[in-house]
Design an enzyme around this catalytic site. Structure first.
Site, short mmCIF file in Angstrom:
data_model
loop_
_atom_site.label_atom_id
_atom_site.label_comp_id
_atom_site.label_asym_id
_atom_site.label_seq_id
_atom_site.Cartn_x
_atom_site.Cartn_y
_atom_site.Cartn_z
N ILE A 124 -5.73 -1.91 10.20
CA ILE A 124 -6.60 -1.70 9.03
C ILE A 124 -8.03 -1.46 9.50
O ILE A 124 -8.74 -0.58 8.98
CB ILE A 124 -6.52 -2.90 8.06
CG1 ILE A 124 -5.08 -3.06 7.55
CG2 ILE A 124 -7.49 -2.71 6.88
CD1 ILE A 124 -4.85 -4.21 6.61
N SER A 135 -6.17 -11.74 0.91
CA SER A 135 -4.78 -11.32 0.75
C SER A 135 -4.22 -11.79 -0.58
O SER A 135 -4.61 -12.85 -1.10
CB SER A 135 -3.95 -11.94 1.88
OG SER A 135 -2.58 -11.83 1.62
N TYR A 191 -0.71 -19.11 6.31
CA TYR A 191 -1.54 -17.90 6.36
C TYR A 191 -2.34 -17.74 5.06
O TYR A 191 -3.57 -17.57 5.07
CB TYR A 191 -0.64 -16.67 6.60
CG TYR A 191 -1.29 -15.37 6.26
CD1 TYR A 191 -2.28 -14.84 7.08
CD2 TYR A 191 -0.94 -14.67 5.09
CE1 TYR A 191 -2.90 -13.64 6.76
CE2 TYR A 191 -1.55 -13.48 4.77
CZ TYR A 191 -2.52 -12.96 5.60
OH TYR A 191 -3.15 -11.79 5.27
N LYS A 193 -6.56 -17.92 4.16
CA LYS A 193 -7.35 -16.90 3.43
C LYS A 193 -8.09 -17.53 2.25
O LYS A 193 -9.25 -17.21 1.99
CB LYS A 193 -6.43 -15.77 2.95
CG LYS A 193 -5.83 -14.93 4.08
CD LYS A 193 -6.88 -14.04 4.71
CE LYS A 193 -6.39 -13.32 5.93
NZ LYS A 193 -7.39 -12.49 6.59
N GLN A 232 17.29 -4.96 8.06
CA GLN A 232 17.87 -6.04 7.27
C GLN A 232 17.06 -6.12 5.99
O GLN A 232 15.83 -6.26 6.03
CB GLN A 232 17.77 -7.35 8.02
CG GLN A 232 18.60 -7.35 9.30
CD GLN A 232 18.79 -8.75 9.84
OE1 GLN A 232 17.86 -9.55 9.82
NE2 GLN A 232 19.99 -9.05 10.30
N ARG A 263 14.57 -14.07 2.52
CA ARG A 263 13.62 -14.58 3.51
C ARG A 263 12.83 -15.70 2.83
O ARG A 263 12.38 -15.52 1.69
CB ARG A 263 12.68 -13.44 3.93
CG ARG A 263 11.69 -13.80 4.99
CD ARG A 263 10.93 -12.59 5.48
NE ARG A 263 9.98 -12.09 4.49
CZ ARG A 263 9.11 -11.11 4.71
NH1 ARG A 263 9.08 -10.50 5.89
NH2 ARG A 263 8.28 -10.70 3.76
N1 UDP Z 1 11.55 -6.88 3.95
C1 UDP Z 1 12.88 -6.67 4.24
N2 UDP Z 1 13.24 -6.47 5.55
C2 UDP Z 1 12.32 -6.51 6.57
C3 UDP Z 1 10.94 -6.72 6.25
C4 UDP Z 1 10.59 -6.91 4.93
O1 UDP Z 1 13.74 -6.64 3.35
O2 UDP Z 1 12.73 -6.36 7.74
C5 UDP Z 1 11.14 -7.08 2.54
C6 UDP Z 1 10.51 -8.45 2.28
O3 UDP Z 1 11.49 -9.40 1.98
C7 UDP Z 1 9.60 -8.12 1.11
C8 UDP Z 1 9.20 -6.66 1.30
O4 UDP Z 1 10.16 -6.12 2.24
O5 UDP Z 1 10.32 -8.21 -0.10
C9 UDP Z 1 7.81 -6.50 1.90
O6 UDP Z 1 7.73 -7.36 3.02
P1 UDP Z 1 6.52 -7.36 4.01
O7 UDP Z 1 6.82 -8.34 5.11
O8 UDP Z 1 6.21 -5.97 4.43
O9 UDP Z 1 5.27 -7.83 3.16
P2 UDP Z 1 5.04 -9.18 2.28
O10 UDP Z 1 5.72 -8.97 0.99
O11 UDP Z 1 5.59 -10.33 3.06
O12 UDP Z 1 3.57 -9.22 2.12
#
Ligand code: UDP
Length: 329
Positions: free
Chosen positions: A12, A116, A140, A144, A205, A281
């Protein structure tokens, strides 16, 4: 203005430096190159190799005299922050206090801070506006939010004006191809999708398909990094000219599901992009998207590149460069 960009060699940060130079500001980058890269530096900007955790480095940088600074020198992986909070305490929190103290000592009165959407936690309603309660669910996000509170105190006590910019999901690359540094060990969706499309990773995934969304996968608000960069320029000019601090959300205001993102990437890259649905996740909220009405009104922010096709095509253009024979990642 004379502007110090902490973390200006990062993903960024490099886009912010480009936008600052484009707006006619004089820019110095401060970076320890832990995730930033020399290749991301622009010839028009000065460079200081320094570490935000070392107050002497930060003091020496601010002693050069700046009208404003942009602070992006932080760790940003949600999962890692839960496993290694110490890293985030020292770099994100102590590092920011070093920055604020040095800014105070050396008369830098304007700070633009990369905050964020993680400060909100699971949304109570969408779209998320600035009045939405803050309840970070990761360490995290907590760092912020704490920093936003420090900024408010330093404003009140020391008269340092700040803009806290709450990014939603930053993505994309400068559409003119001038920035090509890849993030090391990316954790975010789009770079991982690109690694699969490039054949560097076997499959994507997809975390969870049982969310209460239109296709069961999470909804996010992806915003182009050049649009974010422009917001930093506008925010710095706003706080400096008005002497008023500001906290705003920066999102495209469009919710996109993970599956929609992957399908768009298949269409744009022409690659299969194998994907497997796996469990959720931890810490993922089902749907997060912003209203950026306040940013539009105050800092006259008008995102131009944040549609899904531009986000993906501009990123794919960069990844393709690394897929040519003999090009090093
Ligand atoms: N995601 C996913 N597979 C990955 C990485 C991310 O399915 O390998 C999904 C994650 O669960 C979320 C979205 O993609 O719903 C965006 O995730 P990212 O980590 O980019 O940003 P965040 O939402 O955590 O800020």
């Amino acid at each position: 203005m004379k502007v110090l960009v902490l973390g200006g060699a990062g993903y960024i940060g490099s886009h912010v430096v480009k936008a600052m130079l484009g707006a006619g500001h004089s820019v110095t980058v401060f970076d320890n190159l832990s995730s930033g890269q020399l290749g991301n530096l622009f010839p028009g900007a000065d460079f200081i190799a320094g570490d935000i955790r070392h107050s002497s480095d930060v003091e020496a940088a601010f002693a050069r005299g700046f009208d404003g600074c942009v602070h992006l020198a932080a760790y940003k992986a949600v999962g890692e922050s839960m496993a290694q909070p110490e890293k985030y305490s020292v770099n994100n929190i102590t590092g920011t206090l070093n920055m604020l103290n040095a800014a105070g000592t050396h008369g830098c009165k304007n700070v633009v801070f990369s905050s964020s959407a993680a400060v909100f936690g699971s949304p109570q309603y969408v779209p998320i506006d600035e009045k939405h309660p803050t309840n970070p669910e990761s360490y995290y996000g907590f760092t912020k939010l704490e920093i936003e509170r420090f900024l408010a105190w330093y404003d009140q006590i020391k008269g340092i004006k700040y803009a806290a910019l709450r990014y939603f999901n930053a993505a994309g690359y400068s559409v003119d191809g001038s920035i090509t540094g890849l993030e090391r060990n990316p954790q975010n969706l789009l770079p991982i999708v690109m690694e699969v499309a490039s054949g560097w990773r076997k499959e994507l995934q997809i975390f969870g398909r049982d969310y209460n969304t239109r296709d069961g996968t999470c909804v996010r608000d992806y915003v182009h990094v050049s649009d974010l960069a422009e917001a930093h320029v506008n925010a710095l000019e706003y706080i400096a000219s008005r002497g008023e601090s500001l906290t705003v959300n920066l999102g495209s205001e469009t919710g996109v599901t993970v599956t929609e993102m992957v399908e768009a990437a298949r269409r744009i890259t022409g690659k299969d992009i194998p994907a497997a649905y796996v469990g959720r996740r931890s810490g993922d909220a089902s749907a997060l998207f912003a209203t950026s009405e306040l940013a539009r009104k105050t800092i006259r922010w008008n995102p131009k590149h944040s549609d899904v096709d531009t986000l993906i095509a501009s990123t794919w253009a960069v990844y393709q460069k690394y897929s040519a024979p003999g090009v090093k990642k």
